[in-house]
Design a protein around this motif. Structure first.
Motif, short mmCIF file in Angstrom:
data_model
loop_
_atom_site.label_atom_id
_atom_site.label_comp_id
_atom_site.label_asym_id
_atom_site.label_seq_id
_atom_site.Cartn_x
_atom_site.Cartn_y
_atom_site.Cartn_z
N LEU A 8 0.88 -1.16 0.00
CA LEU A 8 0.00 0.00 0.00
C LEU A 8 0.91 1.21 0.00
O LEU A 8 1.90 1.25 0.74
CB LEU A 8 -0.89 0.02 1.24
CG LEU A 8 -1.82 -1.17 1.42
CD1 LEU A 8 -2.50 -1.12 2.78
CD2 LEU A 8 -2.86 -1.20 0.32
N VAL A 9 0.62 2.20 -0.82
CA VAL A 9 1.46 3.39 -0.91
C VAL A 9 0.67 4.57 -0.37
O VAL A 9 -0.48 4.81 -0.79
CB VAL A 9 1.90 3.66 -2.37
CG1 VAL A 9 2.75 4.92 -2.44
CG2 VAL A 9 2.66 2.45 -2.92
N LEU A 10 1.27 5.28 0.57
CA LEU A 10 0.63 6.43 1.18
C LEU A 10 1.53 7.64 1.02
O LEU A 10 2.67 7.64 1.51
CB LEU A 10 0.38 6.14 2.67
CG LEU A 10 -0.27 7.23 3.49
CD1 LEU A 10 -1.67 7.54 2.96
CD2 LEU A 10 -0.36 6.80 4.95
N GLY A 11 1.05 8.64 0.30
CA GLY A 11 1.78 9.89 0.18
C GLY A 11 1.65 10.67 1.48
O GLY A 11 0.57 10.74 2.06
N CYS A 12 2.75 11.26 1.94
CA CYS A 12 2.71 11.98 3.21
C CYS A 12 3.81 13.03 3.25
O CYS A 12 4.76 12.98 2.49
CB CYS A 12 2.84 11.01 4.37
SG CYS A 12 4.32 9.99 4.34
N LEU A 31 11.54 -1.58 6.87
CA LEU A 31 12.20 -2.53 5.98
C LEU A 31 13.23 -1.87 5.08
O LEU A 31 14.14 -2.53 4.58
CB LEU A 31 11.15 -3.24 5.11
CG LEU A 31 10.11 -4.07 5.87
CD1 LEU A 31 9.04 -4.56 4.91
CD2 LEU A 31 10.77 -5.22 6.60
N GLY A 32 13.06 -0.57 4.84
CA GLY A 32 14.01 0.12 3.98
C GLY A 32 13.71 1.60 3.89
O GLY A 32 12.60 2.05 4.17
N ARG A 33 14.74 2.34 3.50
CA ARG A 33 14.64 3.77 3.28
C ARG A 33 15.30 4.10 1.95
O ARG A 33 16.34 3.53 1.63
CB ARG A 33 15.32 4.54 4.40
CG ARG A 33 14.61 4.47 5.73
CD ARG A 33 15.38 5.29 6.80
NE ARG A 33 14.59 5.44 8.00
CZ ARG A 33 14.59 4.56 9.00
NH1 ARG A 33 15.34 3.47 8.93
NH2 ARG A 33 13.84 4.78 10.07
N GLU A 34 14.69 5.03 1.23
CA GLU A 34 15.26 5.49 -0.04
C GLU A 34 15.85 6.88 0.15
O GLU A 34 15.51 7.60 1.09
CB GLU A 34 14.17 5.54 -1.12
CG GLU A 34 13.51 4.21 -1.41
CD GLU A 34 14.46 3.21 -2.05
OE1 GLU A 34 15.35 3.63 -2.82
OE2 GLU A 34 14.33 2.01 -1.77
N ASP A 35 16.72 7.28 -0.77
CA ASP A 35 17.35 8.60 -0.69
C ASP A 35 16.35 9.74 -0.78
O ASP A 35 16.62 10.83 -0.27
CB ASP A 35 18.39 8.76 -1.81
CG ASP A 35 19.60 7.84 -1.60
OD1 ASP A 35 19.83 7.42 -0.45
OD2 ASP A 35 20.29 7.55 -2.59
N VAL A 39 9.95 5.65 2.95
CA VAL A 39 10.21 4.62 3.97
C VAL A 39 9.25 3.46 3.71
O VAL A 39 8.05 3.68 3.51
CB VAL A 39 10.00 5.17 5.40
CG1 VAL A 39 10.24 4.09 6.44
CG2 VAL A 39 10.88 6.38 5.65
N GLU A 40 9.77 2.24 3.70
CA GLU A 40 8.93 1.06 3.59
C GLU A 40 8.88 0.37 4.94
O GLU A 40 9.91 0.11 5.55
CB GLU A 40 9.45 0.08 2.54
CG GLU A 40 8.54 -1.13 2.38
CD GLU A 40 8.97 -2.10 1.30
OE1 GLU A 40 8.17 -2.97 0.94
OE2 GLU A 40 10.11 -1.97 0.81
N ILE A 41 7.64 0.08 5.40
CA ILE A 41 7.46 -0.64 6.65
C ILE A 41 6.66 -1.91 6.36
O ILE A 41 5.95 -1.99 5.36
CB ILE A 41 6.76 0.22 7.73
CG1 ILE A 41 5.34 0.58 7.30
CG2 ILE A 41 7.58 1.46 8.03
CD1 ILE A 41 4.51 1.25 8.39
N GLY A 42 6.81 -2.89 7.24
CA GLY A 42 6.07 -4.11 7.04
C GLY A 42 6.33 -5.10 8.15
O GLY A 42 7.06 -4.81 9.10
N ILE A 54 3.82 -1.30 3.64
CA ILE A 54 3.32 0.05 3.42
C ILE A 54 4.49 0.92 3.00
O ILE A 54 5.51 0.97 3.69
CB ILE A 54 2.64 0.63 4.68
CG1 ILE A 54 1.44 -0.24 5.08
CG2 ILE A 54 2.20 2.08 4.44
CD1 ILE A 54 0.78 0.17 6.38
N ILE A 55 4.34 1.58 1.87
CA ILE A 55 5.34 2.51 1.36
C ILE A 55 4.86 3.91 1.73
O ILE A 55 3.77 4.32 1.34
CB ILE A 55 5.49 2.42 -0.17
CG1 ILE A 55 5.74 0.99 -0.63
CG2 ILE A 55 6.53 3.40 -0.68
CD1 ILE A 55 7.06 0.42 -0.23
N LEU A 56 5.66 4.62 2.51
CA LEU A 56 5.35 5.99 2.90
C LEU A 56 6.20 6.90 2.03
O LEU A 56 7.41 7.00 2.21
CB LEU A 56 5.63 6.19 4.39
CG LEU A 56 4.80 5.24 5.26
CD1 LEU A 56 5.40 5.12 6.65
CD2 LEU A 56 3.36 5.68 5.32
#
Length: 126
Positions: A8-12, A31-35, A39-42, A54-56
């Motif tokens: 699920l992708v949530l813009g924030c 789970l990961g962070r991009e430049d 932020v991906e959580i799960g 969930i992709i934030l």
């Protein structure tokens, strides 16, 4: 054949703040962070398990209009009332979308105002 929801992708505005909140709510981990600040959580087992991640995704401006998708959550190890207290302590706040007060669920908002519902039925943890 069928599809399965994997993310699920949530813009924030602040992915780190929402990652902290939703990790506490769902017992997820980062789970990961991009430049770019995404932020991906799960769940601890990561992507591809029984629950979606969930992709934030950072957005400077919120989407126009009301979101047409929201998350529903269920308590797994306590009553709905106890879970409501926990969610409020984590930073959720009540949201009014025109409820009558007789609903079996509570409408809440996360720290950025994204609405979600706490349902009555307790689910077994995965």
């Amino acid at each position: 054949m069928a599809c399965r929801i994997s993310e699920l992708v949530l813009g924030c505005r602040n992915p780190e703040v929402l990652a902290k909140f939703w990790c506490e709510v769902l017992d997820f981990v980062v789970l990961g962070r991009e430049d770019d600040g995404t932020v991906e959580i799960g769940p601890r087992e990561g992507f591809g398990g029984p629950q979606p991640t969930i992709i934030l995704s950072r957005r400077d401006e919120p989407e126009k209009g009301k979101s047409r998708l929201h998350i529903d959550v269920n308590a797994t190890d306590c009553s709905q009332e106890a879970e409501l207290e926990r969610l409020l302590a984590l930073g959720a706040r009540p949201a009014d979308i025109g409820q009558t007060g007789k609903e079996s669920w509570f409408v809440l908002a996360d720290p950025e105002g994204n609405e979600f519902c706490l349902l009555r039925t307790r689910l077994d943890p995965l």
